[in-house]
Motif scaffolding. Structure first.
Motif, PDB file in Angstrom:
ATOM      1  N   LEU A   1       0.822  -1.206   0.000  1.00  0.00           N
ATOM      2  CA  LEU A   1       0.000   0.000   0.000  1.00  0.00           C
ATOM      3  C   LEU A   1       0.859   1.261   0.000  1.00  0.00           C
ATOM      4  CD1 LEU A   1      -2.838  -0.957   2.537  1.00  0.00           C
ATOM      5  CD2 LEU A   1      -2.959  -0.918   0.041  1.00  0.00           C
ATOM      6  N   THR A   2       1.976   1.216   0.735  1.00  0.00           N
ATOM      7  CA  THR A   2       2.883   2.366   0.778  1.00  0.00           C
ATOM      8  C   THR A   2       3.475   2.645  -0.602  1.00  0.00           C
ATOM      9  OG1 THR A   2       3.476   1.820   3.068  1.00  0.00           O
ATOM     10  CG2 THR A   2       4.933   3.327   1.888  1.00  0.00           C
ATOM     11  N   LEU A   3       3.851   1.599  -1.296  1.00  0.00           N
ATOM     12  CA  LEU A   3       4.390   1.765  -2.654  1.00  0.00           C
ATOM     13  C   LEU A   3       3.365   2.408  -3.585  1.00  0.00           C
ATOM     14  CD1 LEU A   3       6.256  -1.635  -3.039  1.00  0.00           C
ATOM     15  CD2 LEU A   3       7.315   0.609  -3.331  1.00  0.00           C
ATOM     16  N   ILE A   4       2.117   1.977  -3.467  1.00  0.00           N
ATOM     17  CA  ILE A   4       1.061   2.552  -4.310  1.00  0.00           C
ATOM     18  C   ILE A   4       0.883   4.036  -3.993  1.00  0.00           C
ATOM     19  CG2 ILE A   4      -1.423   2.504  -4.801  1.00  0.00           C
ATOM     20  CD1 ILE A   4      -1.304  -0.539  -4.356  1.00  0.00           C
ATOM     21  N   ALA A   5       0.947   4.396  -2.714  1.00  0.00           N
ATOM     22  CA  ALA A   5       0.832   5.801  -2.311  1.00  0.00           C
ATOM     23  C   ALA A   5       1.991   6.624  -2.884  1.00  0.00           C
ATOM     24  CB  ALA A   5       0.801   5.908  -0.787  1.00  0.00           C
ATOM     25  N   ILE A   6       3.185   6.073  -2.895  1.00  0.00           N
ATOM     26  CA  ILE A   6       4.351   6.764  -3.456  1.00  0.00           C
ATOM     27  C   ILE A   6       4.151   7.018  -4.947  1.00  0.00           C
ATOM     28  CG2 ILE A   6       6.805   6.500  -4.023  1.00  0.00           C
ATOM     29  CD1 ILE A   6       7.061   4.884  -1.408  1.00  0.00           C
ATOM     30  N   VAL A   7       3.622   6.029  -5.648  1.00  0.00           N
ATOM     31  CA  VAL A   7       3.364   6.175  -7.079  1.00  0.00           C
ATOM     32  C   VAL A   7       2.395   7.332  -7.333  1.00  0.00           C
ATOM     33  CG1 VAL A   7       2.249   5.079  -9.059  1.00  0.00           C
ATOM     34  CG2 VAL A   7       3.883   3.786  -7.687  1.00  0.00           C
ATOM     35  N   VAL A   8       1.343   7.419  -6.537  1.00  0.00           N
ATOM     36  CA  VAL A   8       0.373   8.513  -6.689  1.00  0.00           C
ATOM     37  C   VAL A   8       1.055   9.859  -6.491  1.00  0.00           C
ATOM     38  CG1 VAL A   8      -1.708   9.559  -5.723  1.00  0.00           C
ATOM     39  CG2 VAL A   8      -1.589   7.077  -6.019  1.00  0.00           C
ATOM     40  N   TRP A   9       1.910   9.947  -5.463  1.00  0.00           N
ATOM     41  CA  TRP A   9       2.617  11.205  -5.202  1.00  0.00           C
ATOM     42  C   TRP A   9       3.519  11.584  -6.372  1.00  0.00           C
ATOM     43  CZ3 TRP A   9       7.936  12.173  -4.694  1.00  0.00           C
ATOM     44  CH2 TRP A   9       8.267  13.477  -4.293  1.00  0.00           C
ATOM     45  N   ILE A  10       4.239  10.623  -6.932  1.00  0.00           N
ATOM     46  CA  ILE A  10       5.132  10.900  -8.059  1.00  0.00           C
ATOM     47  C   ILE A  10       4.331  11.386  -9.272  1.00  0.00           C
ATOM     48  CG2 ILE A  10       6.709   9.862  -9.739  1.00  0.00           C
ATOM     49  CD1 ILE A  10       7.696   8.009  -7.524  1.00  0.00           C
ATOM     50  N   PHE A  11       3.172  10.760  -9.529  1.00  0.00           N
ATOM     51  CA  PHE A  11       2.317  11.190 -10.640  1.00  0.00           C
ATOM     52  C   PHE A  11       1.895  12.653 -10.473  1.00  0.00           C
ATOM     53  CE2 PHE A  11       0.628   6.680 -11.711  1.00  0.00           C
ATOM     54  CZ  PHE A  11       1.703   6.490 -12.565  1.00  0.00           C
ATOM     55  N   ILE A  12       1.423  12.986  -9.288  1.00  0.00           N
ATOM     56  CA  ILE A  12       0.946  14.352  -9.026  1.00  0.00           C
ATOM     57  C   ILE A  12       2.073  15.367  -9.192  1.00  0.00           C
ATOM     58  CG2 ILE A  12       0.041  15.906  -7.249  1.00  0.00           C
ATOM     59  CD1 ILE A  12      -1.502  13.494  -6.126  1.00  0.00           C
ATOM     60  N   GLU A  13       3.237  15.059  -8.607  1.00  0.00           N
ATOM     61  CA  GLU A  13       4.364  15.979  -8.682  1.00  0.00           C
ATOM     62  C   GLU A  13       4.890  16.101 -10.118  1.00  0.00           C
ATOM     63  OE1 GLU A  13       6.802  18.833  -7.080  1.00  0.00           O
ATOM     64  OE2 GLU A  13       5.093  17.770  -6.190  1.00  0.00           O
ATOM     65  N   ALA A  14       4.851  15.012 -10.862  1.00  0.00           N
ATOM     66  CA  ALA A  14       5.317  15.053 -12.251  1.00  0.00           C
ATOM     67  C   ALA A  14       4.422  15.949 -13.103  1.00  0.00           C
ATOM     68  CB  ALA A  14       5.355  13.639 -12.824  1.00  0.00           C
ATOM     69  N   ILE A  15       3.114  15.856 -12.892  1.00  0.00           N
ATOM     70  CA  ILE A  15       2.179  16.712 -13.634  1.00  0.00           C
ATOM     71  C   ILE A  15       2.451  18.181 -13.329  1.00  0.00           C
ATOM     72  CG2 ILE A  15      -0.250  17.370 -13.854  1.00  0.00           C
ATOM     73  CD1 ILE A  15      -0.936  14.394 -13.385  1.00  0.00           C
ATOM     74  N   ARG A  16       2.683  18.477 -12.063  1.00  0.00           N
ATOM     75  CA  ARG A  16       2.991  19.861 -11.670  1.00  0.00           C
ATOM     76  C   ARG A  16       4.263  20.343 -12.350  1.00  0.00           C
ATOM     77  NH1 ARG A  16       3.086  20.222  -5.316  1.00  0.00           N
ATOM     78  NH2 ARG A  16       3.784  22.316  -5.899  1.00  0.00           N
ATOM     79  N   ARG A  17       5.279  19.487 -12.415  1.00  0.00           N
ATOM     80  CA  ARG A  17       6.545  19.872 -13.045  1.00  0.00           C
ATOM     81  C   ARG A  17       6.391  20.064 -14.558  1.00  0.00           C
ATOM     82  NH1 ARG A  17      11.534  19.227 -10.353  1.00  0.00           N
ATOM     83  NH2 ARG A  17      11.140  19.594  -8.135  1.00  0.00           N
ATOM     84  N   LEU A  18       5.543  19.255 -15.176  1.00  0.00           N
ATOM     85  CA  LEU A  18       5.330  19.403 -16.614  1.00  0.00           C
ATOM     86  C   LEU A  18       4.587  20.700 -16.934  1.00  0.00           C
ATOM     87  CD1 LEU A  18       4.401  15.728 -17.582  1.00  0.00           C
ATOM     88  CD2 LEU A  18       6.472  16.985 -18.265  1.00  0.00           C
ATOM     89  N   LEU A  19       3.650  21.066 -16.051  1.00  0.00           N
ATOM     90  CA  LEU A  19       2.894  22.309 -16.253  1.00  0.00           C
ATOM     91  C   LEU A  19       3.725  23.541 -15.920  1.00  0.00           C
ATOM     92  CD1 LEU A  19      -0.580  21.238 -14.785  1.00  0.00           C
ATOM     93  CD2 LEU A  19       0.072  21.463 -17.196  1.00  0.00           C
TER      94      LEU A  19
END
Length: 305
Positions: free
Chosen positions: A94-112
């Motif tokens: 579950l922790t790994l899945i939560a980390i993946v979600v965080w990376i997705f969100i932060e990556a979108i912010r960096r792309l924008l």
């Protein structure tokens, strides 16, 4: 049985030792990677550093679970503490899945909103991180392959290893071309790879916690094959198969036998078949008379446990 106990005890000590080394190496390098990620402005490094932070906690949890699981059974926990390792694996998934979600969100912010990244320090720290992660992964990968707790810890470290590779590639691209989007894009790629393994770990450990039947065994097979193999048995029903850990399965069942058959001999025959053919050395068997065969309920081949 004594041999199995000694093997389990040795495997438990080996797992603890491997996890302790992994904690020291991962926790020690995490500090350097956090500083490097902040100084260079790299999301790939920060994502990997954040992952290593959770890895250190996950490895500590796995170590604690490996230690607790070695405790002997007592009055309140007749099966001992083996399931603690499965619970730790589930939490790590579950922790790994939560980390993946965080990376997705932060990556979108960096792309924008692109952020400038310093390629040279990013490359140096990522390369050092790769060496550390390869060593830690090798330590864990050489451990008990059937231990979900060790597998969960190894998956965390594998995610770090992939993150280090991504950070190295991103740093080289940035140094060569100055193209900043490569940093968040590679972070997303690593996150997708982590997600696949994390989902598998969470599903497997959750299945065991829900007392689902192991993949290689099912109630329908036992209901069909036991009467076929043993003439004294005319019917098998109320079969439940589940796992304490991935390599330790348990079964309970009702067996109806022919009138006049030696009940003790039939019981021994059923136990022997369960051990030799199916590897089920812990079975709870209730014997019934032949006339109860007609009263035995028909059961589907769904969840057993």
């Amino acid at each position: 049985m004594a041999h199995d106990h000694d093997h389990s005890h040795h495997a438990g000590q080996d797992s603890q030792r491997r996890l302790a080394w992994a904690i020291l190496l991962t926790g020690g390098f995490m500090v350097a990677e956090v500083v490097g990620g902040i100084l260079s402005g790299s999301l790939a490094l920060l994502a990997d550093a954040g992952h290593m932070l959770t890895d250190t906690a996950a490895l500590a949890l796995a170590w604690f679970a490996a230690r607790i699981s070695r405790r002997p059974a007592d009055e309140k926990r007749s099966f001992g503490y083996h399931r603690v390792q499965i619970l730790a694996a589930f939490v790590n998934g579950l922790t790994l899945i939560a980390i993946v979600v965080w990376i997705f969100i932060e990556a979108i912010r960096r792309l924008l909103s692109p952020v400038a990244v310093m390629g040279t320090p990013m490359l140096a720290i990522a390369a050092l991180g790769l060496v550390v992660n390869v060593v830690v992964f090798a330590i864990l990968h050489a451990g008990d392959r059937d231990n979900l707790n060790i597998r969960g810890a190894a998956l965390h470290v594998l995610g770090d290893l992939l993150g280090s590779v991504a950070a190295i590639v991103a740093a080289l691209v940035i140094l060569a071309t100055g193209w900043m989007p490569i940093d968040p894009l590679l972070s997303v790629l690593v996150a997708l790879l982590i997600l696949r393994s994390a989902w598998k770990l969470t599903r497997e450990s959750g299945h065991i916690l829900l007392e689902g039947a192991p993949d290689e065994l099912d109630a329908a097979t036992l209901r069909r094959e036991i009467p076929e193999q043993l003439e004294a048995v005319c019917n098998v029903h109320h079969v439940h198969v589940w796992s304490l850990t991935p390599g330790r399965h348990l079964v309970s069942l009702h067996a109806a036998i022919d009138e006049g058959e030696d009940r003790q001999a039939a019981l021994v025959a059923i136990r022997t078949l369960l051990v030799e053919r199916y590897g089920l050395d812990h079975a709870t068997i209730q014997l019934e008379s032949r006339h109860q065969c007609a009263d035995a309920p028909e059961e589907g081949a769904g969840r057993q446990g």
